[in-house]
Design an enzyme around this catalytic site. Structure first.
Site: not given
Ligand code: CMP
Length: 139
Positions: A10, A50, A58, A86, A92, A103, A113, A116, A127
């Site tokens: 990212k 997304y 968010f 993962r 996350t 992370r 973070n 992905h 994807e």
């Molecule tokens: P990702 O795996 O890219 O998928 C969705 C993304 O939303 C997640 O990683 C986070 O980086 C982002 N995100 C931002 N805010 C939140 C939140 N409150 N809860 C979950 N994901 C969030």
């Protein structure tokens, strides 16, 4: 079984010159980069990617963040690739991520973070197809 997953390094990570650092952690976890490209995502591309999160509070911030700088999209191959990826990514929210995960090591916040990774084999295929043509993947 040897499978594939989809990964994004990212904008928070590319900004801090961590493409190599993240990729090294993926490789050390047994994953092989079989496709990789650095791109600037468009707003439309990020919204489409997304789309499952479009009703979440968010969503708009997430899309803005994902287009705030370059990302590196990758296809990773390895034994049980979705799970291996993962595991090495960690939770996350970096505050919840285990020691030794990407992370925990690099992420700035739940939004910024650093990586992905696909959450299932079905989503990995969707994807991968969203960003790569078959001939761009060389196993
Ligand atoms: P990702 O795996 O890219 O998928 C969705 C993304 O939303 C997640 O990683 C986070 O980086 C982002 N995100 C931002 N805010 C939140 C939140 N409150 N809860 C979950 N994901 C969030």
């Amino acid at each position: 079984a040897v499978t594939r997953t989809f990964s994004i390094i990212k904008p928070d990570a590319t900004r801090r010159n961590l493409t190599g650092g993240v990729t090294k952690m993926l490789e050390d976890a047994g994953l092989r980069v079989v496709a990789s490209k650095r791109i600037q995502m468009t707003k439309e591309q990020a919204e489409g990617f997304y789309a499952v999160h479009s009703e979440r509070p968010f969503f708009n911030d997430l899309v803005s963040f994902m287009i705030s700088g370059p990302v590196v999209v990758q296809v990773l191959e390895g034994e049980d690739a979705v799970k291996a990826n993962r595991d090495i990514m960690g939770a996350t929210n970096p505050a919840d991520a285990a020691e030794g995960t990407i992370r925990k090591t690099y992420a700035e916040s739940i939004e910024a973070n650093s990586v992905h990774g696909s959450d299932s084999d079905e989503n990995a295929k969707i994807e991968i197809d969203y960003f790569f043509k078959p001939e761009e993947i060389v196993g």
